[in-house]
Design a protein around this motif. Sequence first.
Motif, PDB file in Angstrom:
ATOM      1  N   ILE A  10       0.840  -1.206   0.000  1.00 62.51           N
ATOM      2  CA  ILE A  10       0.000   0.000   0.000  1.00 62.51           C
ATOM      3  C   ILE A  10       0.869   1.249   0.000  1.00 62.51           C
ATOM      4  N   ARG A  13       2.662   1.727  -3.346  1.00 61.07           N
ATOM      5  CA  ARG A  13       1.735   2.186  -4.393  1.00 61.07           C
ATOM      6  C   ARG A  13       1.430   3.658  -4.234  1.00 61.07           C
ATOM      7  N   GLN A  20      -5.359   1.992  -7.053  1.00 61.24           N
ATOM      8  CA  GLN A  20      -5.457   0.555  -7.281  1.00 61.24           C
ATOM      9  C   GLN A  20      -5.806   0.255  -8.740  1.00 61.24           C
ATOM     10  N   ARG A  31      -8.831  -4.567 -10.536  1.00 60.07           N
ATOM     11  CA  ARG A  31      -8.604  -3.812  -9.299  1.00 60.07           C
ATOM     12  C   ARG A  31      -8.846  -4.680  -8.079  1.00 60.07           C
ATOM     13  N   VAL A  34      -5.672  -6.470  -6.921  1.00 63.05           N
ATOM     14  CA  VAL A  34      -4.778  -5.581  -6.169  1.00 63.05           C
ATOM     15  C   VAL A  34      -5.333  -5.334  -4.774  1.00 63.05           C
ATOM     16  N   SER A  35      -6.643  -5.149  -4.698  1.00 65.24           N
ATOM     17  CA  SER A  35      -7.280  -4.905  -3.407  1.00 65.24           C
ATOM     18  C   SER A  35      -7.073  -6.089  -2.461  1.00 65.24           C
ATOM     19  N   GLU A  38      -3.605  -6.067  -0.955  1.00 70.19           N
ATOM     20  CA  GLU A  38      -3.419  -5.025   0.059  1.00 70.19           C
ATOM     21  C   GLU A  38      -4.246  -5.275   1.311  1.00 70.19           C
TER      22      GLU A  38
END
Length: 240
Positions: A10, A13, A20, A31, A34-35, A38
């Motif tokens: 996180i 990024r 995201q 997305r 990626v979520s 994280e």
Amino acid sequence: MTIEIADRLIKLRKKHGLSQEELADKLGLSRQAVSKWERAEASPDTDNLICLAKLYGVSLDELLSTDEDVDTIVEEQIKKEEEVHKEKESITLEDDDGSKVVITNHEFECYDKDGHRIHRETDPFMKVLAIVDCCAFTLAIITYILLGVFLKMWYNGWVVLFIPDIICSFIRAIRKKNANKVNVAFISLFVFFFVCMVAPGMEAHLWHPMWTVFLAIPAYHSIMGTINKARGKSEEDDED
């Protein structure tokens, strides 16, 4: 993936000014993928780890280094596997903006993009049971009045008010396959007062005008249970 590594992803990024969605586009992923990284719900595969390291200008060692010991990592992995097993018993429909709907055998829940539950539709059977519980409680009140009028049991007949929710709690436990749904508090109170105030030859003569405060217990749970079920809520909502 550990929480520590997820937090690092996180920070990296955000340090590079990426959302995201933008990071997902660069990696050719969704997305949601990626979520999940994280939130430490999933781990990037080897190719994605290499891409992340090059994108952020760090080594794989820097990206994946952690202070957690082996036992902690293993415990987290076991916990994740258990969560995955639970997820298999449900269906999750997730939108591009992160909002989602989770469907199980007995209910469905709607979440906004931040993960906050915004709606819960419970099993129709449980709603019917709540109505039955309320009706049974009304019948218990009538029974108490009859016991008082004909048998002069005003001071101890009120223990019948515990019976409806006790019975319904067993039904809820069976339906949910969760023994914690059994109302042990009501059962304990019912047994105590029945033995001390109703059972022949065992009365402890505990009568006092303040006994009326106990009426609040079955009344509150029966009434609030019905209201919450009608609103599509349950006990778990209080934990949010």
